[in-house]
Design a protein around this motif. Structure first.
Motif, PDB file in Angstrom:
ATOM      1  N   ILE A 257       4.662  65.240  -3.462  1.00  0.00           N
ATOM      2  CA  ILE A 257       3.634  64.275  -3.856  1.00  0.00           C
ATOM      3  C   ILE A 257       2.493  64.998  -4.558  1.00  0.00           C
ATOM      4  O   ILE A 257       1.953  64.524  -5.572  1.00  0.00           O
ATOM      5  CB  ILE A 257       3.144  63.493  -2.624  1.00  0.00           C
ATOM      6  N   THR A 258       2.093  66.172  -4.019  1.00  0.00           N
ATOM      7  CA  THR A 258       1.020  66.945  -4.647  1.00  0.00           C
ATOM      8  C   THR A 258       1.407  67.357  -6.061  1.00  0.00           C
ATOM      9  O   THR A 258       0.597  67.263  -6.998  1.00  0.00           O
ATOM     10  CB  THR A 258       0.710  68.189  -3.802  1.00  0.00           C
ATOM     11  N   ASP A 259       2.637  67.824  -6.235  1.00  0.00           N
ATOM     12  CA  ASP A 259       3.094  68.227  -7.569  1.00  0.00           C
ATOM     13  C   ASP A 259       3.122  67.023  -8.520  1.00  0.00           C
ATOM     14  O   ASP A 259       2.797  67.151  -9.705  1.00  0.00           O
ATOM     15  CB  ASP A 259       4.489  68.850  -7.469  1.00  0.00           C
ATOM     16  N   ALA A 260       3.491  65.846  -8.005  1.00  0.00           N
ATOM     17  CA  ALA A 260       3.492  64.646  -8.841  1.00  0.00           C
ATOM     18  C   ALA A 260       2.085  64.288  -9.285  1.00  0.00           C
ATOM     19  O   ALA A 260       1.860  63.898 -10.444  1.00  0.00           O
ATOM     20  CB  ALA A 260       4.122  63.485  -8.077  1.00  0.00           C
ATOM     21  N   VAL A 261       1.114  64.433  -8.387  1.00  0.00           N
ATOM     22  CA  VAL A 261      -0.271  64.129  -8.753  1.00  0.00           C
ATOM     23  C   VAL A 261      -0.778  65.128  -9.782  1.00  0.00           C
ATOM     24  O   VAL A 261      -1.432  64.767 -10.766  1.00  0.00           O
ATOM     25  CB  VAL A 261      -1.153  64.116  -7.492  1.00  0.00           C
ATOM     26  N   LEU A 262      -0.499  66.431  -9.571  1.00  0.00           N
ATOM     27  CA  LEU A 262      -0.973  67.458 -10.501  1.00  0.00           C
ATOM     28  C   LEU A 262      -0.329  67.327 -11.887  1.00  0.00           C
ATOM     29  O   LEU A 262      -0.976  67.596 -12.903  1.00  0.00           O
ATOM     30  CB  LEU A 262      -0.673  68.847  -9.921  1.00  0.00           C
ATOM     31  N   SER A 263       0.944  66.918 -11.949  1.00  0.00           N
ATOM     32  CA  SER A 263       1.638  66.821 -13.245  1.00  0.00           C
ATOM     33  C   SER A 263       1.495  65.443 -13.886  1.00  0.00           C
ATOM     34  O   SER A 263       2.082  65.190 -14.938  1.00  0.00           O
ATOM     35  CB  SER A 263       3.119  67.151 -13.059  1.00  0.00           C
ATOM     36  N   GLY A 264       0.736  64.547 -13.257  1.00  0.00           N
ATOM     37  CA  GLY A 264       0.525  63.222 -13.847  1.00  0.00           C
ATOM     38  C   GLY A 264       1.659  62.254 -13.621  1.00  0.00           C
ATOM     39  O   GLY A 264       1.730  61.213 -14.299  1.00  0.00           O
ATOM     40  N   ASN A 265       2.547  62.532 -12.694  1.00  0.00           N
ATOM     41  CA  ASN A 265       3.673  61.645 -12.410  1.00  0.00           C
ATOM     42  C   ASN A 265       3.278  60.585 -11.382  1.00  0.00           C
ATOM     43  O   ASN A 265       3.905  60.436 -10.335  1.00  0.00           O
ATOM     44  CB  ASN A 265       4.875  62.453 -11.913  1.00  0.00           C
ATOM     45  N   MET A 266       2.226  59.856 -11.704  1.00  0.00           N
ATOM     46  CA  MET A 266       1.767  58.750 -10.870  1.00  0.00           C
ATOM     47  C   MET A 266       1.903  57.458 -11.662  1.00  0.00           C
ATOM     48  O   MET A 266       1.915  57.461 -12.899  1.00  0.00           O
ATOM     49  CB  MET A 266       0.307  58.955 -10.456  1.00  0.00           C
ATOM     50  N   ALA A 267       1.987  56.364 -10.959  1.00  0.00           N
ATOM     51  CA  ALA A 267       2.120  55.063 -11.610  1.00  0.00           C
ATOM     52  C   ALA A 267       1.473  54.003 -10.740  1.00  0.00           C
ATOM     53  O   ALA A 267       1.120  54.261  -9.576  1.00  0.00           O
ATOM     54  CB  ALA A 267       3.592  54.716 -11.847  1.00  0.00           C
ATOM     55  N   SER A 268       1.315  52.832 -11.318  1.00  0.00           N
ATOM     56  CA  SER A 268       0.760  51.711 -10.566  1.00  0.00           C
ATOM     57  C   SER A 268       1.375  50.424 -11.083  1.00  0.00           C
ATOM     58  O   SER A 268       1.724  50.315 -12.265  1.00  0.00           O
ATOM     59  CB  SER A 268      -0.769  51.665 -10.708  1.00  0.00           C
ATOM     60  N   GLU A 269       1.520  49.461 -10.211  1.00  0.00           N
ATOM     61  CA  GLU A 269       2.052  48.170 -10.618  1.00  0.00           C
ATOM     62  C   GLU A 269       0.983  47.374 -11.362  1.00  0.00           C
ATOM     63  O   GLU A 269      -0.214  47.514 -11.102  1.00  0.00           O
ATOM     64  CB  GLU A 269       2.536  47.384  -9.400  1.00  0.00           C
ATOM     65  N   LEU A 270       1.440  46.549 -12.296  1.00  0.00           N
ATOM     66  CA  LEU A 270       0.512  45.705 -13.025  1.00  0.00           C
ATOM     67  C   LEU A 270      -0.106  44.678 -12.094  1.00  0.00           C
ATOM     68  O   LEU A 270       0.575  44.131 -11.207  1.00  0.00           O
ATOM     69  CB  LEU A 270       1.235  44.989 -14.168  1.00  0.00           C
ATOM     70  N   PRO A 271      -1.379  44.378 -12.289  1.00  0.00           N
ATOM     71  CA  PRO A 271      -1.990  43.353 -11.433  1.00  0.00           C
ATOM     72  C   PRO A 271      -1.399  41.975 -11.723  1.00  0.00           C
ATOM     73  O   PRO A 271      -0.801  41.733 -12.776  1.00  0.00           O
ATOM     74  CB  PRO A 271      -3.475  43.425 -11.821  1.00  0.00           C
ATOM     75  N   GLY A 272      -1.602  41.075 -10.781  1.00  0.00           N
ATOM     76  CA  GLY A 272      -1.028  39.741 -10.923  1.00  0.00           C
ATOM     77  C   GLY A 272      -1.532  39.009 -12.144  1.00  0.00           C
ATOM     78  O   GLY A 272      -0.799  38.227 -12.766  1.00  0.00           O
ATOM     79  N   THR A 273      -2.797  39.239 -12.549  1.00  0.00           N
ATOM     80  CA  THR A 273      -3.350  38.560 -13.728  1.00  0.00           C
ATOM     81  C   THR A 273      -2.623  38.937 -15.009  1.00  0.00           C
ATOM     82  O   THR A 273      -2.679  38.203 -15.993  1.00  0.00           O
ATOM     83  CB  THR A 273      -4.838  38.897 -13.858  1.00  0.00           C
ATOM     84  N   VAL A 274      -1.967  40.106 -14.990  1.00  0.00           N
ATOM     85  CA  VAL A 274      -1.192  40.538 -16.161  1.00  0.00           C
ATOM     86  C   VAL A 274       0.298  40.264 -15.962  1.00  0.00           C
ATOM     87  O   VAL A 274       0.994  39.849 -16.892  1.00  0.00           O
ATOM     88  CB  VAL A 274      -1.423  42.036 -16.439  1.00  0.00           C
TER      89      VAL A 274
END
Length: 739
Positions: A257-274
């Motif tokens: 998880i730390t390596d994913a955060v450092l390398s930018g391998n993070m994501a997020s779901e689109l909010p419901g309004t979108v």
């Protein structure tokens, strides 16, 4: 449609998302594998494995924790990612931690009491909770960055390790991907960050025994965040991907998880309004495709739209690290497609029923018996649409076969025009386009299409004379179908379908012209003898010939004029019959017998003129032909009689039969008469033409004999030619095909 659109929008709700969560997780992990960034290279793991436990034992490992921290003095931060025992040498370990200043310890958090000795808590550079989010298949999907304040408010140990290492900018990036997620069907939601873990075995991992014994280079941990923890334990075995069964221990999970955060391998779901508008747009797109695109293209378009729907989450993840789960959207689109497919089937069934009804009405109007017997529907049971369509198609095929058969039986070329384009033509049309004359003139189906474009306009039947392939034709245009038969409600035919018939009237027009000319000649030739007869009668009535002792001369004049008029009528009738000969009346006959019979009839006339009649000379064994014997005999009699009339006494007329191979049998009638001028030869077969162009002589004929000869020969598929020289005689050459 409204319910299906609501169903698509419901995909954002946790209940809707949970129905396709398993597939969404597989799709997310697949996209992560494709678009994950390379490892940062700033994280390492030191595992307390079987090798270290067997070499030092549990107590020995605890006693050597301080020494391990000293060995990792060049690390950016050190995370002791395991629960420290109560009997640990807290003071010595606290001293090592204080000296390093970069050690992060975990906290129990939640409802579990924190049992960490106070001296260690004070010496630690940071403390963090280790909560992660777990989705379908028990796969870790992300981490909880901050625990609620009422539960301690600790940040995640991953963020603490990064903060202690001095990467505050990365720490802030994680906040941009923090979203509130429903981890169950309950109303409560949890703030979390989605991670895209890299492929297995990307992080360097070392054994505790190797590090303590110096078997690992000291610079292997320089400026790295090092996670130290147990390889085996009660919390070991976190699954990190739904694509395989690979599992990692707690320190390995936190390191990933730390390596994913450092390398930018993070994501997020689109909010419901979108997300909700996107779901509605995709569902509406499927509605428009099914409603507006006609024919087979709707299937390709729907398939392409499905592919785009599945590619959209991947594209969002690859371009902006945003994710949208499909939820109920695929199911809603399938229902939309199914609804329209059923509607098309229903419209097709109704259309077929209407068309069958129209065809039955047409058939009944022309007294056509139905070829198929409709099967009555069972009482009390719903009709099967597929069965109804099958029966309707069977009846349409039957009526279509009848229609095609009727078109094919028509004696003239017929073309079926649909959408102003020729679509079907009958056998006679094929024969017309395949005729040598048509091929020589370069006539093709495109030329017929041009005639249709020029002359077949409107919904009314009409006819027009056209010139086609060098011949005159009558073109008939008859509309036979109306608009409104399209399967798609927005597709209508531009105009009615129609039948186009081409009838060759060249021979008819030539026949009419010939008949008119013949009537003019007959009227002219009959006017002269009739006028003479009337004049003689008037003179006799007025007594101008009272000195004539008897009526012999008067009666002779009347006889001669009446005989001429009778011969004119007789020859004209004979010519008319010749032009109406049908091949169906032909019978096998030998040309030698025909020639012999014709010569026998003229033998007395030849003797009276002292002309020798020679023949028929024949070296051919087989002279069999197909023809009308009476007409052929009369034809040869006319030709030989002409030769006798125009030959002086003490000459000869020769009849000779020769074989010229593929050309057929050739009959020569050769005389030694006065001959024919070259300028008169082309006109010999014109009605009422006589050699020399002088006034017609009653004894020499009326000029219809040779036209009769030509008509009979051509009706038998043959030809006649003349070769002549003045003063030397004439050779009539008659060619007839073999049987």
């Amino acid at each position: 449609m409204g319910l299906l659109l609501l169903m698509a929008a419901f995909s954002w709700h946790p209940m809707g998302a949970s129905m396709s969560g398993a597939f969404d997780k597989i799709w997310f992990d697949t996209a992560s594998r494709l678009f994950v960034h390379p490892s940062s290279g700033q994280v390492a793991v030191v595992l307390i494995d079987d090798k270290g436990l067997s070499e030092y034992g549990s107590e020995g490992v605890a006693a050597r924790t301080g020494g391990l921290i000293q060995r990792l003095d060049q690390a950016a931060s050190i995370v002791l990612d395991y629960s420290l025992a109560n009997d640990v040498q807290a003071d010595a370990l606290a001293a090592s931690m204080a000296q390093s200043g970069r050690v992060v310890l975990p906290t129990a958090g939640g409802q579990k009491a924190d049992t960490l000795p106070t001296v260690l808590a004070v010496a630690a550079a940071g403390r963090g909770q280790r909560h992660v989010t777990v989705g379908h298949y028990g796969v870790v999907t992300g981490f909880v960055p901050y625990w609620p304040a009422e539960q301690g408010g600790y940040p995640n140990i991953v963020l603490e390790a990064i903060r202690v290492a001095g990467a505050e900018h990365v720490h802030e990036q994680s906040r941009a991907h923090q979203r509130s997620y429903a981890l169950s069907l309950a109303s409560s939601r949890t703030d979390a960050v989605l991670v895209m873990p890299g492929r297995p075995h990307q992080l360097p991992s070392y054994s505790l025994a190797d590090v303590l014994d110096g078997r690992v280079p000291a610079d292997a941990f320089d400026d790295r965040i090092v996670f130290v923890g147990e390889a085996l334990g009660e919390d070991a075995g976190f699954q990190i991907s739904s694509l395989n069964m690979d599992a990692v221990s707690r320190p390995q999970l936190d390191a990933r998880i730390t390596d994913a955060v450092l390398s930018g391998n993070m994501a997020s779901e689109l909010p419901g309004t979108v997300a909700i508008p996107i779901y509605l747009v995709i569902a509406l797109g499927m509605v428009l495709i099914c409603a507006w695109i006609p024919g087979r293209w709707v299937h390709a378009a729907a398939l392409g739209w499905f592919a785009l729907m599945f590619l959209l989450p991947m594209l969002l993840l690859a371009t902006c690290h945003r994710w949208i789960g499909l939820g109920l959207l695929p199911l809603a689109c399938v229902f939309i497609y199914t609804h329209f497919a059923w509607e098309r089937l229903r419209r097709t069934q109704n259309l077929l029923k209407r068309e069958v009804g129209k065809l039955r009405a047409i058939a009944s109007a022309v007294n056509v018996v139905q070829a198929t017997t409709p099967v009555p529907a069972s009482s009390g049971r719903r009709s099967d649409p597929l069965r109804d369509v099958r029966l309707a198609l069977r009846e349409i095929r039957s009526l279509q076969s009848t229609f095609v058969s009727m078109i094919n039986q028509l004696p003239h070329p017929v073309f079926v025009v649909t959408h102003r384009k020729i679509s079907v033509w009958n056998a006679k049309a094929v024969e017309m386009l395949a005729e040598p004359a048509a091929r020589d003139a370069g006539v093709s189906l495109d030329d017929v299409q041009q005639l249709v474009n020029q002359h077949c306009q409107g919904d009314e039947s009409d006819s027009v004379e056209v010139r086609f392939g060098g011949r005159e034709h009558m073109l008939f245009h008859v509309p036979y179908a109306s608009v409104g038969t399209s399967l798609h409600p927005r597709m209508e035919e531009e105009q009615a379908s129609s039948l186009v018939c081409l009838i060759d009237i060249t021979d008819i027009k030539q026949g009419i012209t010939h008949d008119k000319q013949a009537l003019r000649h007959i009227a002219h030739d009959l006017r002269s003898p009739i006028s003479t007869i009337l004049s003689l009668i008037e003179e006799r009535a007025e007594g101008r010939h009272r000195d004539v002792p008897h009526d012999r001369a008067f009666l002779e004049d009347l006889r001669r004029q009446a005989d001429y008029s009778l011969r004119v009528a007789k020859d004209f009738l004979q010519l008319s019959r010749a032009e109406q000969i049908q091949r169906e009346s032909f019978a096998p006959v030998t040309l030698l017998d025909i020639a012999t019979e014709a010569m026998d009839q003229l033998w007395p006339a030849a003797q009276n003129k002292a002309i020798e009649l020679i023949g028929p000379e024949c070296d051919v064994e087989d002279t069999l032909i197909m023809g009308n014997p009476d007409m052929l005999i009369r034809t040869l009699v006319n030709v030989i009689d002409n030769a006798l009339k125009y030959s002086p006494p003490h000459t000869a007329v020769t009849v000779r039969l020769v074989d010229e191979g593929e050309d057929g049998l050739v009959l020569h009638i050769v005389d030694q008469g006065m001959g024919i001028a070259e300028s008169d030869v082309p006109h010999l077969f014109e009605p009422f033409f006589q050699v020399g162009g002088g006034r017609r002589n009653g004894d020499m004929g009326v000029g219809l004999g040779l036209p009769f000869v030509k008509a009979v020969i051509e009706r038998h598929g043959g030809s006649i030619m003349v070769a002549s020289q003045l003063g030397q005689g004439t050779d009539f050459r008659i060619v007839l095909p073999r049987a």
